[in-house]
Design a protein around this motif. Sequence first.
Motif, short mmCIF file in Angstrom:
data_model
loop_
_atom_site.label_atom_id
_atom_site.label_comp_id
_atom_site.label_asym_id
_atom_site.label_seq_id
_atom_site.Cartn_x
_atom_site.Cartn_y
_atom_site.Cartn_z
N VAL A 130 0.87 -1.18 0.00
CA VAL A 130 0.00 0.00 0.00
C VAL A 130 0.90 1.22 0.00
O VAL A 130 1.79 1.32 0.84
CB VAL A 130 -0.89 0.01 1.26
CG1 VAL A 130 -1.56 1.37 1.43
CG2 VAL A 130 -1.93 -1.08 1.18
N VAL A 131 0.70 2.12 -0.93
CA VAL A 131 1.51 3.34 -0.98
C VAL A 131 0.65 4.49 -0.49
O VAL A 131 -0.45 4.71 -0.99
CB VAL A 131 2.00 3.63 -2.41
CG1 VAL A 131 2.86 4.89 -2.42
CG2 VAL A 131 2.78 2.45 -2.95
N MET A 132 1.15 5.21 0.51
CA MET A 132 0.38 6.33 1.07
C MET A 132 1.05 7.66 0.78
O MET A 132 2.29 7.75 0.77
CB MET A 132 0.24 6.17 2.58
CG MET A 132 -0.81 5.16 2.99
SD MET A 132 -1.04 5.11 4.78
CE MET A 132 -1.81 6.67 5.08
N TYR A 133 0.23 8.66 0.59
CA TYR A 133 0.77 10.01 0.42
C TYR A 133 -0.23 11.01 0.98
O TYR A 133 -1.43 10.94 0.66
CB TYR A 133 1.03 10.32 -1.06
CG TYR A 133 1.64 11.70 -1.26
CD1 TYR A 133 0.85 12.78 -1.65
CD2 TYR A 133 2.99 11.90 -1.04
CE1 TYR A 133 1.41 14.04 -1.81
CE2 TYR A 133 3.55 13.17 -1.20
CZ TYR A 133 2.76 14.22 -1.59
OH TYR A 133 3.32 15.46 -1.74
N ALA A 134 0.25 11.91 1.83
CA ALA A 134 -0.58 12.99 2.38
C ALA A 134 -1.91 12.48 2.90
O ALA A 134 -2.96 13.02 2.60
CB ALA A 134 -0.80 14.08 1.33
N GLY A 135 -1.86 11.40 3.68
CA GLY A 135 -3.07 10.93 4.33
C GLY A 135 -3.99 10.08 3.47
O GLY A 135 -5.09 9.76 3.89
N GLU A 136 -3.57 9.73 2.28
CA GLU A 136 -4.42 8.92 1.41
C GLU A 136 -3.65 7.72 0.88
O GLU A 136 -2.43 7.76 0.77
CB GLU A 136 -4.87 9.73 0.19
CG GLU A 136 -5.92 10.77 0.50
CD GLU A 136 -6.27 11.53 -0.75
OE1 GLU A 136 -7.48 11.61 -1.05
OE2 GLU A 136 -5.37 12.03 -1.43
N VAL A 137 -4.39 6.69 0.48
CA VAL A 137 -3.77 5.58 -0.24
C VAL A 137 -3.75 5.98 -1.70
O VAL A 137 -4.79 6.24 -2.30
CB VAL A 137 -4.58 4.29 -0.06
CG1 VAL A 137 -4.04 3.20 -0.97
CG2 VAL A 137 -4.52 3.84 1.40
N VAL A 138 -2.57 6.04 -2.29
CA VAL A 138 -2.51 6.42 -3.71
C VAL A 138 -2.37 5.21 -4.64
O VAL A 138 -2.71 5.27 -5.80
CB VAL A 138 -1.36 7.42 -3.99
CG1 VAL A 138 -1.61 8.70 -3.23
CG2 VAL A 138 -0.03 6.84 -3.64
N GLU A 139 -1.83 4.12 -4.10
CA GLU A 139 -1.75 2.92 -4.93
C GLU A 139 -1.70 1.70 -4.03
O GLU A 139 -1.17 1.74 -2.93
CB GLU A 139 -0.49 2.96 -5.82
CG GLU A 139 -0.43 1.78 -6.78
CD GLU A 139 0.57 1.99 -7.90
OE1 GLU A 139 1.19 3.07 -7.96
OE2 GLU A 139 0.72 1.07 -8.72
N THR A 140 -2.29 0.61 -4.49
CA THR A 140 -2.25 -0.62 -3.72
C THR A 140 -2.30 -1.80 -4.67
O THR A 140 -2.84 -1.71 -5.76
CB THR A 140 -3.39 -0.67 -2.70
OG1 THR A 140 -3.50 -2.00 -2.20
CG2 THR A 140 -4.72 -0.29 -3.30
N GLY A 141 -1.69 -2.90 -4.25
CA GLY A 141 -1.72 -4.08 -5.13
C GLY A 141 -0.68 -5.07 -4.70
O GLY A 141 0.00 -4.90 -3.68
N THR A 142 -0.52 -6.15 -5.46
CA THR A 142 0.50 -7.15 -5.13
C THR A 142 1.87 -6.52 -5.34
O THR A 142 2.02 -5.55 -6.07
CB THR A 142 0.38 -8.39 -6.01
OG1 THR A 142 0.66 -8.01 -7.36
CG2 THR A 142 -1.01 -8.98 -5.91
N ARG A 143 2.88 -7.13 -4.72
CA ARG A 143 4.23 -6.57 -4.83
C ARG A 143 4.68 -6.53 -6.28
O ARG A 143 5.23 -5.54 -6.76
CB ARG A 143 5.19 -7.42 -4.02
CG ARG A 143 6.64 -6.95 -4.20
CD ARG A 143 7.60 -7.73 -3.38
NE ARG A 143 7.54 -9.14 -3.69
CZ ARG A 143 8.07 -10.07 -2.90
NH1 ARG A 143 8.64 -9.75 -1.78
NH2 ARG A 143 7.98 -11.34 -3.24
N ALA A 144 4.39 -7.61 -6.98
CA ALA A 144 4.83 -7.67 -8.37
C ALA A 144 4.20 -6.54 -9.18
O ALA A 144 4.88 -5.86 -9.94
CB ALA A 144 4.46 -9.02 -8.96
#
Lengths: 330, 295, 305
Positions: A226-240
Amino acid sequence: MTALLEIDGLEVSFPVAQGILRAVRGISLTVDRGETLGVVGESGCGKSLTALAIMGLLPPRANVVTRRFTFDGEDLANADEARMSELRGDRMVMIFQEPMTALNPTLTIGRQLTEVLQRHRNASAKEARARALDLLSRVGISEPAARLAQYPHQLSGGLRQRVMIAMALMCAPKLIVADEPTTALDVTIQAQILNLLCELKAETGTSLVFISHDLGVVSRIADRIVVMYAGEVVETGTRANVLGNPRHPYTRALLECLPRPRSGDRGGHLGAIPGLVPSLVGPVAGCAFRTRCTFATPECAVANLNLVGTKAHASLCRRADELWGALPRG
Amino acid sequence: MTTDTHSSELPKRRARAWQAALKHPGLLFGGLVLVGMLAMGLLAPLIAPFDPYAQDITKRLIDPVWHPGGGWLHPLGTDHLGRDYLSRMIYGVRISLIIGFTTMLISGLIGSSLGLAAGYFGGRVDRAVMFLVTTRLSMPVILIALSAVALIKGSLTVVIAILGLLLWDRFAVVVRAATQQMRSQDYVTAAECLGCSKAYIIAGEILPNVMPQIIVVATLEMAHAILLEAALSFLGLGVQPPTPSWGLMIAEGRGEMLFSPWITAIPGLALLLLVLAINLVGDGLRDVTAQEQRH
Amino acid sequence: MLVFIVRRLLLAVLVLVTVSAISFTLLQVAGDLAQSIAGDSATVADVEAARRAHGLHRPFIVRYVDWLGSALRGDLGLSFFSREPVVKLIVDGVPITATLGFWAIVVAVAIAVPLGILAALRPNSWIDRLALTLAVIGQAMPSFWLALQMIILFGLMLRWLPISGSGTWQHLVMPVMVLALNAVPGIMRLTRAGMIEVLASDYIRTARAKGLSRWTIVRRHAVRNAIIPVISLAAVQLGFLLGGSIIVEAVFALHGVGHLAWISISRSDFPVVQGIVLMFSLIYVFLTLAADLLNAAIDPRIRLT
């Protein structure tokens, strides 16, 4: 199989001198049983607050709102402190960043370990001590019996973090939330602790939420990211998916920042993201990353953004499809 | 975070400090009371209705205005020698304030100098100063003060001198700690590299930054000195009669305590109020300067 | 640990010698003792006689070393006034002063520490404000005045307690309360500040993360860390209480060491005063040493130094 942890629409805000600081602005996460979820983001993006919110450890002045919060089949959205304190240390545990200060300097290691089992399982002193010894060996600490009688200041940082891990495992939890557990340690110790966490996870089938600002570290142990920026999730998914085919400008930029040897790249620049995180006091219109994004357009300032995609890969960027192609549906 | 005094930022910081000060309830209340008492002391000859030393046996122990026998001529009544109590109270504030200020100045000078020296030079100087502090703390202040004053015969000057020579310990400890902290700051090292004299560094770089803490300790020690003088005068070994010291007035009123309780109550309340105000100002200053340091 | 104790003891001895030297000097140079003893109406011959009789004609250093030597053997000389041994006079007064001091510190800690903890647990609540108000007023109150007002209220008006003398425990209630209320503000504030700081620390967050109950966290984790500076302060306060006992014993006419000091000073009974100064310093030095040892017992980090 239902997920172990599901959070939907989590918001955390604080009253500050200049108004309301909205530190976490509506994030959603799922953690499956037995999986490692890596949460990545720079300082101040709200990842630690999210962790504390899950554990119910936010201070009273924090305003926490969530649409959904289920853990191990139980609805915790309105759980009171009594219920949370029963779960904490037992089925959900947290490991903190600073092992130097996270242990009580005036109590022995043994006491700080056994009290967890005594609290949650009503164990006797003997039973608790036996379990503590067992766990201290499992986390790779030599002479565990001697360590029980020692005080935290007599141990090195790496050893203390191992003690913290042992402490977390006392009641065989279902979820471990680790907030930057290796950031304060030497690089060599970092690797040891990471390996330890992986081994223990494999042995016990516990789920792990691993929070870090270091994408490199996260990429080594996470199943999903899960990638977060400024209090939001901006991207999520499997590692690959996230690492191999990033679909948000911030994730791409983070990956650029990782120093990686590329052939014919001598004398190349280290990537850096220009600009600063926007102030989170008051409402933020549109995309929070737009001021630093090379792909930003005027629409990005007013758009109402939603996470678009599947559990395997989703992005908050409204131009994701346009820039990197649409994802196969289903 | 340091409170370096960079000249370009001073006006803004002062304005912010004033604003914070005015919002602090304790500081505001204490400050107003203190200013009031100061005014009372300075204007005593103008506002006191009678001469505080003028005795009139025919007018002994008149009740204050809130009692049936009293009147507005002597709002606080008269004492056992017929002296107007209100006037004695007004002149009494002078004694307390003079003692407080001068003792605070003397002990502040001694203690701060010792503290600066100990913090800046370290090593043997530091050990010597700490030994002095430990010795001073091991001496029971009241006992020493009483003995000294008894032998030299109490008076205002003697009390000030003795207390000034005894109450410097907190100054020394606080200033030493602050100086030690600043000693290792970069701007001090820079000044040393530039070849500035030690005197300049201590007085020009370190002292201004320690000042806020010195001021806080100064208020506390001022209050301490006032209470000690009152105790000494109460025991007959401080200021001598007929000087109107509040502590002395409490002692003098002891004989009439049962039937004229106001004679001991009023000076005590005044002492309480004055010391309270000074302490509130000191605490308030500490709060405000601590906040400033966080910015 | 042993090195630590030995070093502190040596320092203590040095301090005691210095203190006694200072008070000896002070009492000598402050005025002509022979004159004070002989009295205001004495003739020159009387003063000289007094000087010879008390050995005051000898050089200063000789007198001090003489005194020090005797003191080390447990002999503090004879009172100028009553010719009784100083040690006996002091020992006679110790029971009352010790009782006062002991109960005063016990009452002070019993009031101040729980109040400080409660205030820290609920910052800005009514109990916090009450505690701080009490502290601030208590620090500003002249103890002798408080003593008098209590005498008026409890002794004269309500007639609950006797106003002077000793003998029953009722006689000690007011003196103990006055002394205790002197020490309460400092101890309460330090406890409160310490608790607030401790409660914000990382290890308390860890304790909460382990699901421990609030009560367990406060009792087992927080208080232990917050109490460390308070112990040192309590020891120091006890030392100050002994100083305060002079006033309290004078006001309540209790014949303890403080009262002895008071009348000896008024009578210029120098050997007694010098002896009492030594005793107070001895107690103070001993108390700080005890506090340091107690701290080392509670905080394992201190044992290393």
